[in-house]
Design a protein around this motif. Structure first.
Motif, PDB file in Angstrom:
ATOM      1  N   ARG A 239      39.288  41.974  38.868  1.00 27.31           N
ATOM      2  CA  ARG A 239      37.970  41.372  39.117  1.00 27.31           C
ATOM      3  C   ARG A 239      37.571  41.619  40.572  1.00 27.31           C
TER       4      ARG A 239
ATOM      5  N   PHE B  97      33.242  41.832  34.347  1.00 25.86           N
ATOM      6  CA  PHE B  97      33.466  40.532  34.964  1.00 25.86           C
ATOM      7  C   PHE B  97      32.134  39.888  35.346  1.00 25.86           C
TER       8      PHE B  97
ATOM      9  N   ASP C 127      33.137  32.096  35.127  1.00 24.74           N
ATOM     10  CA  ASP C 127      33.938  33.244  35.554  1.00 24.74           C
ATOM     11  C   ASP C 127      35.008  33.480  34.489  1.00 24.74           C
TER      12      ASP C 127
ATOM     13  N   ASN D 226      40.139  37.853  32.269  1.00 22.95           N
ATOM     14  CA  ASN D 226      40.526  39.039  31.516  1.00 22.95           C
ATOM     15  C   ASN D 226      41.552  38.648  30.457  1.00 22.95           C
TER      16      ASN D 226
END
Length: 406
Positions: free
Chosen positions: A59, A113, A134, A137
């Motif tokens: 990210r 992201f 946010d 992953n």
């Protein structure tokens, strides 16, 4: 074996890219007597472009610097205010004395992201207290953390809206618009005191039967078993999420690039000449965009497959058949949340009318609290980033929020 093949390809290219960066650095420091040779400048540009064209799973930083609030610059500090194995709620805190409208930006979980919305956030921060989802992953989430499907996504949205607190606003970009509409509908039906005052839905699929794009047609022409067989694989052993079933971010990136392959190839060709000709600003702009674009994240398989089935194939939301944990989702339950939809004239991912369909579904919201904005001359990304967003779209969003701030 899809994931292993994609990863193997990246592993093979990585040392070559590192060497190309090294040679680019050497050529950039060439003696003055050789700098007149155009071929060396082109070679340096080629090495540097190739060296920075690799895919990563890390990210990027938001890296948002000081923003102008009123007549002064204010520092921005990132702070995680809530977290689960699958997402963090990030607050962009500003040390100011004035109270600004609180806005939750729901970022897409679609292979990139949340930092892809850096520009969206930076503009919003001028006049708002901003939070963002946010998403993590999936390849870094251990299998013991459990499943993450469409129900879990909607639940995260509701919990994060509650964390922002009463009187807040929510803005969804692209893929999550249907989940955000579902979350707000469920909260309205429960008379949740944290129901947002406004809901802005930008360039996302509410009803994909309206002006279908190539993405929509692909989703309709293949059975869900085809997507599961062709696009789902397990995370390799060397990552924290080893064994978790995912839709690899690298595969989704390849699909996105294939839609506009000529444009991406031309962009990299131009980058070689930007570097060769010393056009530093243009080269830096290209680098910033593709460093972000090539940073990919894997999606949980359940979330991807359930989203394709419910939103793109069954049209469950506009047909009134969407359910959350077995409970019907009723957009008509929304009465006090103002609704705004935003679309781009040239959007080749989400066709005109697909997002605006939310206004008809929210039929209990007074007409005076429903707005639509179609921005001419922009494609998908132009709806939420770039000059047109900052100068033409954002003022409409700001006006909507301020009108219902109370």
């Amino acid at each position: 074996m899809i994931y292993q093949m994609l990863q193997a390809g990246q592993d093979v290219l990585t040392p070559w890219r590192l060497q190309a960066r090294g040679w680019a650095g050497i050529l950039s420091r060439m003696p003055a007597r050789y700098r007149a040779f155009d071929a060396l400048h082109v070679l340096r540009g080629t090495f540097e472009t190739f060296g920075h064209a690799g895919v990563t799973h890390s990210r990027p930083d938001f890296g948002i610097g000081p923003v102008r609030v009123g007549n002064r610059l204010v520092e921005v500090r990132e702070e995680v205010v809530a977290a689960t194995p699958f997402a963090s709620l990030l607050h962009f805190r500003k040390e100011i004395d004035i109270r600004l409208p609180r806005v939750l930006v729901v970022a897409p979980m679609s292979g990139h992201f949340a930092t892809l919305l850096r520009g969206t956030v930076q503009v919003l921060l001028q006049d708002h207290d901003v939070y963002i989802t946010d998403w993590h992953n999936a390849r870094d989430v251990p299998p013991e953390a459990g499943r993450f499907g469409l129900d879990e996504f909607v639940e995260h949205v509701m919990r994060f809206i509650e964390k922002v607190g009463p009187g807040g606003h929510v803005l969804a970009v692209c893929q999550p618009v249907a989940a955000v509409l579902a979350a707000v509908a469920l909260m309205a039906e429960d008379r949740n005191p944290c129901s947002p005052r406004t809901m802005t839905l930008m360039a996302g699929p509410i009803d994909t039967r309206q002006h279908p794009t190539e993405v929509n047609r692909l989703a309709k022409t293949r059975p869900i078993a085809w997507f599961e067989r062709r696009m789902i694989d397990r995370v390799p052993w060397r990552h924290r999420g080893a064994g978790r079933r995912v839709y690899p971010g690298m595969l989704q990136l390849a699909a996105f690039m294939a839609m506009n392959l000529g444009r991406h190839m031309a962009a990299h060709h131009h980058q070689v000449w930007h570097l060769a000709d010393g056009e530093v600003a243009k080269a830096a702009m290209h680098r910033r965009f593709y460093d972000e674009y090539f940073a990919v994240m894997d999606l949980p398989a359940e979330f991807f497959l359930e989203t394709v089935a419910a939103i793109f194939q069954d049209h469950a939301l506009p047909e009134g058949r969407l359910a959350w944990r077995g409970r019907p989702v009723r957009p008509e339950a929304i009465r006090r949340t103002a609704v705004m939809t935003v679309e781009g004239e040239r959007d080749d991912i989400c066709g005109i009318g697909q997002t605006m369909a939310a206004l008809d579904l929210c039929r209990s919201v007074p007409v005076t609290m429903r707005r639509h904005h179609l921005q001419t001359g922009v494609g998908h990304y132009g709806v939420f980033s770039g000059r047109r967003y900052a100068q033409a779209i954002y003022p409409r969003v700001r006006e909507m929020i301020q009108a219902h701030e109370g």
